[in-house]
Design a protein around this motif. Sequence first.
Motif, PDB file in Angstrom:
ATOM      1  N   MET A 122      55.499  32.410  65.535  1.00 16.09           N
ATOM      2  CA  MET A 122      54.448  33.378  65.851  1.00 16.09           C
ATOM      3  C   MET A 122      53.597  33.667  64.614  1.00 16.09           C
ATOM      4  N   GLU A 123      54.217  33.663  63.439  1.00 16.66           N
ATOM      5  CA  GLU A 123      53.439  33.853  62.206  1.00 16.66           C
ATOM      6  C   GLU A 123      52.448  32.708  62.038  1.00 16.66           C
ATOM      7  N   ASP A 124      52.884  31.495  62.356  1.00 15.54           N
ATOM      8  CA  ASP A 124      51.981  30.342  62.293  1.00 15.54           C
ATOM      9  C   ASP A 124      50.819  30.527  63.258  1.00 15.54           C
ATOM     10  N   MET A 125      51.121  31.023  64.475  1.00 15.18           N
ATOM     11  CA  MET A 125      50.078  31.244  65.473  1.00 15.18           C
ATOM     12  C   MET A 125      49.092  32.322  64.993  1.00 15.18           C
ATOM     13  N   GLU A 126      49.616  33.354  64.343  1.00 23.00           N
ATOM     14  CA  GLU A 126      48.764  34.433  63.843  1.00 23.00           C
ATOM     15  C   GLU A 126      47.817  33.945  62.752  1.00 23.00           C
ATOM     16  N   GLU A 127      48.177  32.871  62.083  1.00 17.61           N
ATOM     17  CA  GLU A 127      47.292  32.293  61.062  1.00 17.61           C
ATOM     18  C   GLU A 127      45.936  31.927  61.672  1.00 17.61           C
ATOM     19  N   SER A 128      45.956  31.498  62.949  1.00 15.82           N
ATOM     20  CA  SER A 128      44.701  31.112  63.601  1.00 15.82           C
ATOM     21  C   SER A 128      43.781  32.315  63.813  1.00 15.82           C
ATOM     22  N   MET A 129      44.314  33.518  63.698  1.00 16.39           N
ATOM     23  CA  MET A 129      43.501  34.723  63.858  1.00 16.39           C
ATOM     24  C   MET A 129      42.863  35.160  62.554  1.00 16.39           C
ATOM     25  N   LYS A 130      43.187  34.466  61.488  1.00 17.25           N
ATOM     26  CA  LYS A 130      42.678  34.870  60.178  1.00 17.25           C
ATOM     27  C   LYS A 130      41.247  34.414  59.946  1.00 17.25           C
ATOM     28  N   THR A 131      40.551  34.121  61.034  1.00 13.35           N
ATOM     29  CA  THR A 131      39.098  33.957  60.943  1.00 13.35           C
ATOM     30  C   THR A 131      38.471  35.335  60.765  1.00 13.35           C
ATOM     31  N   LEU A 132      39.261  36.373  61.071  1.00 10.98           N
ATOM     32  CA  LEU A 132      38.863  37.757  60.811  1.00 10.98           C
ATOM     33  C   LEU A 132      39.495  38.187  59.492  1.00 10.98           C
ATOM     34  N   THR A 133      38.823  39.061  58.791  1.00 12.94           N
ATOM     35  CA  THR A 133      39.412  39.646  57.593  1.00 12.94           C
ATOM     36  C   THR A 133      40.378  40.747  58.012  1.00 12.94           C
ATOM     37  N   GLN A 134      41.171  41.210  57.076  1.00 13.17           N
ATOM     38  CA  GLN A 134      42.084  42.335  57.328  1.00 13.17           C
ATOM     39  C   GLN A 134      41.288  43.553  57.810  1.00 13.17           C
ATOM     40  N   LYS A 135      40.148  43.795  57.162  1.00 13.94           N
ATOM     41  CA  LYS A 135      39.299  44.933  57.518  1.00 13.94           C
ATOM     42  C   LYS A 135      38.746  44.776  58.938  1.00 13.94           C
ATOM     43  N   GLU A 136      38.316  43.565  59.296  1.00 14.58           N
ATOM     44  CA  GLU A 136      37.796  43.314  60.646  1.00 14.58           C
ATOM     45  C   GLU A 136      38.892  43.463  61.700  1.00 14.58           C
ATOM     46  N   ALA A 137      40.093  43.002  61.374  1.00  8.96           N
ATOM     47  CA  ALA A 137      41.209  43.142  62.313  1.00  8.96           C
ATOM     48  C   ALA A 137      41.521  44.620  62.556  1.00  8.96           C
ATOM     49  N   LYS A 138      41.494  45.410  61.481  1.00  9.11           N
ATOM     50  CA  LYS A 138      41.725  46.856  61.604  1.00  9.11           C
ATOM     51  C   LYS A 138      40.635  47.486  62.468  1.00  9.11           C
ATOM     52  N   GLN A 139      39.400  47.098  62.233  1.00  8.22           N
ATOM     53  CA  GLN A 139      38.274  47.631  63.006  1.00  8.22           C
ATOM     54  C   GLN A 139      38.405  47.250  64.478  1.00  8.22           C
ATOM     55  N   LEU A 140      38.766  46.002  64.747  1.00  7.20           N
ATOM     56  CA  LEU A 140      38.945  45.565  66.133  1.00  7.20           C
ATOM     57  C   LEU A 140      40.062  46.358  66.805  1.00  7.20           C
ATOM     58  N   ASN A 141      41.155  46.566  66.096  1.00  5.93           N
ATOM     59  CA  ASN A 141      42.254  47.379  66.647  1.00  5.93           C
ATOM     60  C   ASN A 141      41.767  48.785  66.989  1.00  5.93           C
ATOM     61  N   GLU A 142      41.006  49.383  66.091  1.00  2.24           N
ATOM     62  CA  GLU A 142      40.482  50.731  66.332  1.00  2.24           C
ATOM     63  C   GLU A 142      39.542  50.753  67.539  1.00  2.24           C
ATOM     64  N   LEU A 143      38.705  49.736  67.665  1.00  5.87           N
ATOM     65  CA  LEU A 143      37.783  49.665  68.799  1.00  5.87           C
ATOM     66  C   LEU A 143      38.521  49.467  70.120  1.00  5.87           C
ATOM     67  N   LEU A 144      39.558  48.616  70.115  1.00  3.45           N
ATOM     68  CA  LEU A 144      40.337  48.402  71.339  1.00  3.45           C
ATOM     69  C   LEU A 144      41.079  49.677  71.739  1.00  3.45           C
ATOM     70  N   ASP A 145      41.640  50.372  70.746  1.00  2.77           N
ATOM     71  CA  ASP A 145      42.295  51.659  71.037  1.00  2.77           C
ATOM     72  C   ASP A 145      41.293  52.654  71.621  1.00  2.77           C
ATOM     73  N   LYS A 146      40.097  52.691  71.044  1.00  2.00           N
ATOM     74  CA  LYS A 146      39.051  53.594  71.523  1.00  2.00           C
ATOM     75  C   LYS A 146      38.626  53.228  72.950  1.00  2.00           C
ATOM     76  N   LEU A 147      38.514  51.934  73.227  1.00  2.00           N
ATOM     77  CA  LEU A 147      38.114  51.474  74.555  1.00  2.00           C
ATOM     78  C   LEU A 147      39.093  51.957  75.631  1.00  2.00           C
ATOM     79  N   ARG A 148      40.390  51.893  75.317  1.00  2.00           N
ATOM     80  CA  ARG A 148      41.408  52.338  76.285  1.00  2.00           C
ATOM     81  C   ARG A 148      41.482  53.853  76.383  1.00  2.00           C
ATOM     82  N   GLY A 149      40.794  54.553  75.470  1.00  2.00           N
ATOM     83  CA  GLY A 149      40.717  56.019  75.531  1.00  2.00           C
ATOM     84  C   GLY A 149      41.965  56.642  75.087  1.00  2.00           C
TER      85      GLY A 149
END
Length: 149
Positions: A122-149
Amino acid sequence: MKIEEAIKQKKFKSEFHRMAVNLVYTVAWMNTNHNSVLKKHGISTQQFNILRILRGQHPKPATVNLLIDRMIDKMSNASRIVDKLIAKGLVERTVCPEDRRAVNVLITAKGLKLLSKLDVEMEDMEESMKTLTQKEAKQLNELLDKLRG
């Protein structure tokens, strides 16, 4: 790749429509990647989810109700999934000593060993998500949390 290219659709009714399609498409893409790893080990995403919950509880057992509460896919039949995991020797079920109507579920050593292997994959699979920066991943998480209310 932009969603327009991925699904060969040029226009959307609105940015919210584009977002909804993009989310559904991305979840399917992630599930395909996830399933390809899990399939090699003969387990489903729901079984993987239960094993991870049980590892988090280990060495304490979990009830089926606790599993249901914590599962990502709320439409899953936790009792049936536990039965399949028992058949594979990955979990065991015992009667709760405090409440004979309740059932305890505990991950086995074989289940823990499988998760250790899967952690690496799974760590290897997560490597493919590193097209986002750590900051972008955090922002996306915050936006998804906000979307679900």
